[in-house]
Design a protein around this motif. Sequence first.
Motif, PDB file in Angstrom:
ATOM      1  N   LYS A   1     -13.006  21.386  19.936  1.00  0.00           N
ATOM      2  CA  LYS A   1     -13.922  20.510  20.658  1.00  0.00           C
ATOM      3  C   LYS A   1     -13.586  20.560  22.146  1.00  0.00           C
TER       4      LYS A   1
ATOM      5  N   LEU B   1     -14.302  12.379  17.390  1.00  0.00           N
ATOM      6  CA  LEU B   1     -15.370  12.548  16.410  1.00  0.00           C
ATOM      7  C   LEU B   1     -16.404  11.429  16.536  1.00  0.00           C
TER       8      LEU B   1
ATOM      9  N   ALA C   1      -6.794   2.927  12.797  1.00  0.00           N
ATOM     10  CA  ALA C   1      -5.993   3.896  12.069  1.00  0.00           C
ATOM     11  C   ALA C   1      -6.917   4.832  11.329  1.00  0.00           C
ATOM     12  N   GLY C   2      -6.682   6.125  11.493  1.00  0.00           N
ATOM     13  CA  GLY C   2      -7.473   7.074  10.738  1.00  0.00           C
ATOM     14  C   GLY C   2      -8.782   7.433  11.401  1.00  0.00           C
TER      15      GLY C   2
ATOM     16  N   LYS D   1     -14.595   9.660  -2.667  1.00  0.00           N
ATOM     17  CA  LYS D   1     -15.201  10.977  -2.832  1.00  0.00           C
ATOM     18  C   LYS D   1     -16.412  11.069  -1.911  1.00  0.00           C
ATOM     19  N   ARG D   2     -16.731  12.304  -1.549  1.00  0.00           N
ATOM     20  CA  ARG D   2     -17.849  12.509  -0.634  1.00  0.00           C
ATOM     21  C   ARG D   2     -19.140  11.918  -1.182  1.00  0.00           C
TER      22      ARG D   2
ATOM     23  N   LYS E   1      -0.135   3.824   8.748  1.00  0.00           N
ATOM     24  CA  LYS E   1      -1.170   2.838   8.401  1.00  0.00           C
ATOM     25  C   LYS E   1      -1.946   3.106   7.122  1.00  0.00           C
TER      26      LYS E   1
ATOM     27  N   LEU F   1      -1.721   7.848  11.257  1.00  0.00           N
ATOM     28  CA  LEU F   1      -2.154   7.826   9.853  1.00  0.00           C
ATOM     29  C   LEU F   1      -1.001   7.464   8.939  1.00  0.00           C
TER      30      LEU F   1
ATOM     31  N   GLU G   1     -10.284  16.077  -1.780  1.00  0.00           N
ATOM     32  CA  GLU G   1     -11.362  15.900  -0.811  1.00  0.00           C
ATOM     33  C   GLU G   1     -10.816  15.497   0.555  1.00  0.00           C
ATOM     34  N   LEU G   2      -9.700  14.777   0.535  1.00  0.00           N
ATOM     35  CA  LEU G   2      -9.080  14.414   1.806  1.00  0.00           C
ATOM     36  C   LEU G   2      -8.518  15.660   2.481  1.00  0.00           C
TER      37      LEU G   2
ATOM     38  N   LEU H   1     -14.674  10.688   7.414  1.00  0.00           N
ATOM     39  CA  LEU H   1     -13.238  10.983   7.465  1.00  0.00           C
ATOM     40  C   LEU H   1     -12.429   9.796   6.951  1.00  0.00           C
ATOM     41  N   TYR H   2     -12.741   8.621   7.460  1.00  0.00           N
ATOM     42  CA  TYR H   2     -11.969   7.442   7.073  1.00  0.00           C
ATOM     43  C   TYR H   2     -12.152   7.147   5.594  1.00  0.00           C
TER      44      TYR H   2
ATOM     45  N   SER I   1       0.804  -1.217   0.000  1.00  0.00           N
ATOM     46  CA  SER I   1       0.000   0.000   0.000  1.00  0.00           C
ATOM     47  C   SER I   1       0.840   1.271   0.000  1.00  0.00           C
TER      48      SER I   1
ATOM     49  N   GLU J   1     -19.101  11.044  11.629  1.00  0.00           N
ATOM     50  CA  GLU J   1     -17.983  11.857  11.144  1.00  0.00           C
ATOM     51  C   GLU J   1     -16.794  10.983  10.771  1.00  0.00           C
TER      52      GLU J   1
ATOM     53  N   HIS K   1     -10.728   9.092  14.519  1.00  0.00           N
ATOM     54  CA  HIS K   1     -10.369  10.033  15.575  1.00  0.00           C
ATOM     55  C   HIS K   1     -11.318   9.909  16.753  1.00  0.00           C
TER      56      HIS K   1
ATOM     57  N   SER L   1     -12.648   9.320   3.245  1.00  0.00           N
ATOM     58  CA  SER L   1     -11.843  10.207   2.408  1.00  0.00           C
ATOM     59  C   SER L   1     -10.359   9.944   2.592  1.00  0.00           C
ATOM     60  N   ILE L   2      -9.960   9.454   3.761  1.00  0.00           N
ATOM     61  CA  ILE L   2      -8.560   9.063   3.924  1.00  0.00           C
ATOM     62  C   ILE L   2      -8.238   7.924   2.958  1.00  0.00           C
TER      63      ILE L   2
END
Lengths: 257, 260
Positions: free
Chosen positions: B28, A113, A107-108, A129-130, B99, B96, B13-14, A121-122, A83, A117, A110, A124-125
């Motif tokens: 927060k 959140l 991983a990735g 695409k949204r 991984k 991040l 987007e990321l 987030l994950y 990867s 969310e 948070h 897009s990581i």
Amino acid sequence: MNSYPIEFLNVSKSYSLNRLKYQTLSENFGQIFQRILTGKKRTLQTEDFWALKNISFKVGTDTVLGIIGRNGAGKTTILKLISQITYPDSGSIQVHGKVGAFIELGAGLHPELSGRENIYLYGSILGMKRKEINEKFPEIVKFSGIEKFLDTPIKKYSSGMYARIGFSVVAFMNPDIFLIDEVLAVGDQIFQERCIEKMRQLAKTKTIVFVSHNLDAVRDICTEVIYIESGRVKKWGKPKLVIDFYNNRARSEKYVL
Amino acid sequence: MYSWMLELWKYRELLFALSIREIKIRYKQTVFGILWAIIQPLSLMIVFTFVFSYFLKIDTGHVPYPIFAYSALLPWTFFSTSLYFGSLSVITNSSLITKVYFPREILPFSSLGVAILDLAVASFLFMGMVLVYNTPITFNLIFIPVILLVEIAFTAAILLIFSTLIVIWRDLKFVIPLITQLWFFATPVIYPLAKIPEKYRFIYMINPISIIVDDFRAVSVYGTQPNWYGLIIAGSISLFIFVAGYIFFKANEKRFADIV
């Protein structure tokens, strides 16, 4: 596709063992002074640990490759190399297609959140695409089974829940190559079965690399298995053959100890 | 370089999602939340006004000192908070990096996103001050985007370099706040650039942030055109460091997962 989705040729990867790789300025200055005073170049001693040594293998399009071996044998390193999280010291790696990796729990994600969310987030990581995430959101939520806690910060979740979110997002991101590390272990029986079912479904059209200590699962879904020992490929072939070899080996080792 | 840009575009987007995450996380569980974006420059402005307007009496022409200071604190705070959060971005996101694959420069760049939002929020107070102090609003305000563009380029360049260096030398974690402080005094935030003797002026010309700060104040408060000569120099320096910083970052990026 006429070439293999994944091809490793004589790949080696080392990590330095007895000290961390980052440096402190004082060490660097110390080295410089020492060099000036003694005129000798003395570098800090480092011992390298070869996580992988001259590994070669190919994975075909319709293959589910299982990688087995003891802790620290280099299984996760292979996934990280595929990867492009880390890079080899020597050898060549060719990967064709979009890679979806589920390498480590959480991983990735948070902790502050919410589940919702974090799915976005994950996603897009992982390069979604949204719009794609919007489309698959209901499926992801349903598969992970976290509907009730969707708007709770995930720091309040159990680790099994982390795995559920992570796996679900990866499963629906629709990669060509699917990498799964030993992460199913934390999910409960029902979720594990669901994951294996999902993988079997994906296996029809995708390439899967599956790292696990769960030999039954490996035997169940893999079409080929590689057994790795101390960074080298010891055995490569049909699941039954390799797993039996590994079991024998583990048994004989037990006697030695 | 072109292929890096292309990949970055693919991951836009990321970049957006991580900026949003930064914003959400940073505020927060804080009571004031996004108001911190105003409180920071506001409190500095109040202290500076006391010290430099009542005690030391710095000459700022026809412009009242509070708005003189605040108009410079806007671009300065943008730079300093980006520097603070952005240079740590690679090591704070180590989970991040080890991984998941994505172009790593997204991490420092996403802290720019937060700074842009902070700047927008802090600007509301500025608009209020413009009304209260009856500062003439001129056509020259349209140059603000140009100045900000130079600032973003320069800040991004510095972030690429520092976020890489901090992975290799953790010592820099302590050095960066110090550098920021020294840089602050070397930048005409609390005093006007015109106060600097002519023979030292060249030092200010090679510090893009001082030109950016001075120009921002010039167009927004003094209603003059930016100092084009200076802005072009600042822009060129920024672009040069940006390209160099990007190459430096990319050359080291592959080692991040092994070191961090």
